[in-house]
Write a protein that holds these residues in place. Structure first.
Motif, PDB file in Angstrom:
ATOM      1  N   VAL A 201       7.352 -18.115  11.257  1.00  0.00           N
ATOM      2  CA  VAL A 201       6.261 -18.748  11.618  1.00  0.00           C
ATOM      3  C   VAL A 201       5.068 -18.399  10.662  1.00  0.00           C
ATOM      4  O   VAL A 201       3.934 -19.182  10.171  1.00  0.00           O
ATOM      5  N   PHE A 202       5.177 -17.153  10.291  1.00  0.00           N
ATOM      6  CA  PHE A 202       4.157 -16.670   9.237  1.00  0.00           C
ATOM      7  C   PHE A 202       4.154 -17.240   7.991  1.00  0.00           C
ATOM      8  O   PHE A 202       3.273 -17.846   7.236  1.00  0.00           O
ATOM      9  N   ILE A 203       5.439 -17.265   7.489  1.00  0.00           N
ATOM     10  CA  ILE A 203       5.746 -18.040   6.101  1.00  0.00           C
ATOM     11  C   ILE A 203       5.384 -19.646   6.358  1.00  0.00           C
ATOM     12  O   ILE A 203       4.973 -20.046   5.256  1.00  0.00           O
ATOM     13  N   ALA A 204       5.923 -20.112   7.383  1.00  0.00           N
ATOM     14  CA  ALA A 204       5.491 -21.637   7.731  1.00  0.00           C
ATOM     15  C   ALA A 204       3.931 -21.684   7.527  1.00  0.00           C
ATOM     16  O   ALA A 204       3.473 -22.884   7.111  1.00  0.00           O
ATOM     17  N   GLY A 205       3.222 -20.661   8.169  1.00  0.00           N
ATOM     18  CA  GLY A 205       1.938 -20.948   8.375  1.00  0.00           C
ATOM     19  C   GLY A 205       1.233 -21.046   6.854  1.00  0.00           C
ATOM     20  O   GLY A 205       0.095 -21.642   6.700  1.00  0.00           O
ATOM     21  N   ALA A 206       1.972 -20.033   5.884  1.00  0.00           N
ATOM     22  CA  ALA A 206       1.283 -19.782   4.627  1.00  0.00           C
ATOM     23  C   ALA A 206       1.503 -21.256   3.773  1.00  0.00           C
ATOM     24  O   ALA A 206       0.635 -21.767   3.005  1.00  0.00           O
ATOM     25  N   ILE A 207       2.613 -21.929   4.258  1.00  0.00           N
ATOM     26  CA  ILE A 207       2.975 -22.982   3.259  1.00  0.00           C
ATOM     27  C   ILE A 207       2.201 -24.375   4.158  1.00  0.00           C
ATOM     28  O   ILE A 207       1.590 -25.184   3.315  1.00  0.00           O
ATOM     29  N   ILE A 208       1.861 -24.440   5.382  1.00  0.00           N
ATOM     30  CA  ILE A 208       1.412 -25.468   5.842  1.00  0.00           C
ATOM     31  C   ILE A 208      -0.305 -25.466   5.602  1.00  0.00           C
ATOM     32  O   ILE A 208      -0.926 -26.542   5.555  1.00  0.00           O
ATOM     33  N   THR A 209      -0.951 -24.047   5.917  1.00  0.00           N
ATOM     34  CA  THR A 209      -2.170 -24.073   5.629  1.00  0.00           C
ATOM     35  C   THR A 209      -2.609 -24.168   4.074  1.00  0.00           C
ATOM     36  O   THR A 209      -1.929 -23.525   3.243  1.00  0.00           O
ATOM     37  N   PRO A 210      -3.538 -24.994   3.761  1.00  0.00           N
ATOM     38  CA  PRO A 210      -3.762 -25.019   2.391  1.00  0.00           C
ATOM     39  C   PRO A 210      -4.662 -24.003   1.845  1.00  0.00           C
ATOM     40  O   PRO A 210      -5.148 -24.148   0.642  1.00  0.00           O
ATOM     41  N   THR A 211      -4.832 -22.969   2.645  1.00  0.00           N
ATOM     42  CA  THR A 211      -5.580 -21.907   1.965  1.00  0.00           C
ATOM     43  C   THR A 211      -4.800 -20.528   1.972  1.00  0.00           C
ATOM     44  O   THR A 211      -3.815 -20.317   2.997  1.00  0.00           O
ATOM     45  N   PRO A 212      -5.142 -19.899   1.023  1.00  0.00           N
ATOM     46  CA  PRO A 212      -4.130 -18.442   1.022  1.00  0.00           C
ATOM     47  C   PRO A 212      -4.869 -17.417   1.865  1.00  0.00           C
ATOM     48  O   PRO A 212      -4.278 -16.302   1.848  1.00  0.00           O
ATOM     49  N   ASP A 213      -5.907 -17.535   2.603  1.00  0.00           N
ATOM     50  CA  ASP A 213      -6.226 -16.548   3.481  1.00  0.00           C
ATOM     51  C   ASP A 213      -5.804 -16.227   4.835  1.00  0.00           C
ATOM     52  O   ASP A 213      -5.197 -17.175   5.429  1.00  0.00           O
ATOM     53  N   PRO A 214      -5.456 -14.848   4.992  1.00  0.00           N
ATOM     54  CA  PRO A 214      -4.722 -14.674   6.392  1.00  0.00           C
ATOM     55  C   PRO A 214      -4.976 -15.094   7.616  1.00  0.00           C
ATOM     56  O   PRO A 214      -4.470 -15.375   8.362  1.00  0.00           O
ATOM     57  N   PHE A 215      -6.586 -15.413   7.577  1.00  0.00           N
ATOM     58  CA  PHE A 215      -7.267 -15.681   8.774  1.00  0.00           C
ATOM     59  C   PHE A 215      -6.614 -17.253   9.206  1.00  0.00           C
ATOM     60  O   PHE A 215      -6.070 -17.380  10.262  1.00  0.00           O
ATOM     61  N   ASN A 216      -6.826 -18.198   8.260  1.00  0.00           N
ATOM     62  CA  ASN A 216      -6.066 -19.509   8.628  1.00  0.00           C
ATOM     63  C   ASN A 216      -4.658 -19.668   8.837  1.00  0.00           C
ATOM     64  O   ASN A 216      -4.038 -20.223   9.626  1.00  0.00           O
ATOM     65  N   GLN A 217      -3.823 -18.683   8.048  1.00  0.00           N
ATOM     66  CA  GLN A 217      -2.441 -18.513   8.230  1.00  0.00           C
ATOM     67  C   GLN A 217      -1.982 -18.108   9.683  1.00  0.00           C
ATOM     68  O   GLN A 217      -1.160 -18.679  10.117  1.00  0.00           O
TER      69      GLN A 217
END
Length: 245
Positions: A201-217
């Motif tokens: 889910v954290f990898i998917a969050g990094a892919i889905i979220t268009p921003t590199p910051d950990p907060f949005n991920q």
């Protein structure tokens, strides 16, 4: 003679199925056409609604002569498809209904409202929580050398794709419930995969979220994990694989 008659029956049955499929597609297409036409009259308000998370304070820019019109049509079509989704799902159900067993029919009818509810909930979650943070990060990044002046077609495409993607992610509980109910995987096996799910889910969050910051991920990853747990909970109350009736 019997063999010839059997082949003719098969051909007739195939033609009947194709005819019904064509009729169902026509009804669904007509529904999309009506809702898209209605959405066109509200396209301005919808575009302003999609612009709101950016807080630009100025309209989106267009570059090509046709960009304004095509953007209106794109927004109208996406809205039309979303509004016509109950019609589309019903036509799909009505087409496969004759081939369903009573248990399968009840299963699909029970699952249908949850599919729509989770999809709408995912889109709302993205629009009200994820999108403002993502847009703010992207438009303020490098603000000392850049001026944010987004192009209408690209901005609308980005926003609608993001909202749609999160809406689909929110279907996870229904998917888990369905695959455990039909016996594709066991709930006990899925429950043992929690450590891998956290990583996923954290990898998917990094892919889905268009921003590199950990907060949005994290804003994406945490709800995804909770949706996984909800799917396991539904699978527990839903019982094991369904039996043929």
């Amino acid at each position: 003679m019997d063999k010839i008659r059997s082949e003719r029956d098969k051909e007739l049955s195939l033609m009947q199925h194709l005819g019904e499929l064509r009729s169902r597609l026509m009804v669904a297409s007509f529904g999309v056409l009506i809702t898209t036409t209605l959405a066109f009259f509200f396209a301005k308000d919808i575009i302003l609604l999609l612009e709101a998370p950016a807080h630009l304070g100025k309209p989106l820019q267009i570059i090509s002569p046709t960009e304004g019109f095509t953007t209106y049509m794109r927004v109208s079509l996406f809205t039309g498809i979303a509004l016509a989704m109950p019609i589309i799902l019903y036509e799909i159900y009505a087409y496969v209904d004759p081939a369903l067993r009573p248990g399968e029919r009840r299963f699909l009818l029970t699952l249908g409202p949850f599919v729509l509810l989770l999809f709408v909930g995912g889109m709302a979650f993205c629009y009200f929580l994820l999108l403002p943070n993502a847009i703010n990060f992207l438009f303020t990044f490098g603000s000392d050398v850049f001026v944010a002046s987004p192009r209408a077609s690209e901005y609308i495409s980005f926003v609608t794709t993001f909202i749609l993607g999160v809406g689909l992610v929110f279907e996870m509980p229904v998917v888990i419930f369905a695959i455990t109910r039909i016996g594709l995987v066991k709930r006990s096996w899925l429950a043992k995969q929690r450590r891998y799910v956290v990583l996923f889910v954290f990898i998917a969050g990094a892919i889905i979220t268009p921003t590199p910051d950990p907060f949005n991920q994290t804003l994406v990853a945490v709800p995804m994990y909770l949706l996984f747990e909800l799917g396991l909970l539904l699978a527990r109350f839903g019982g094991g694989p369904r039996r043929a009736t």
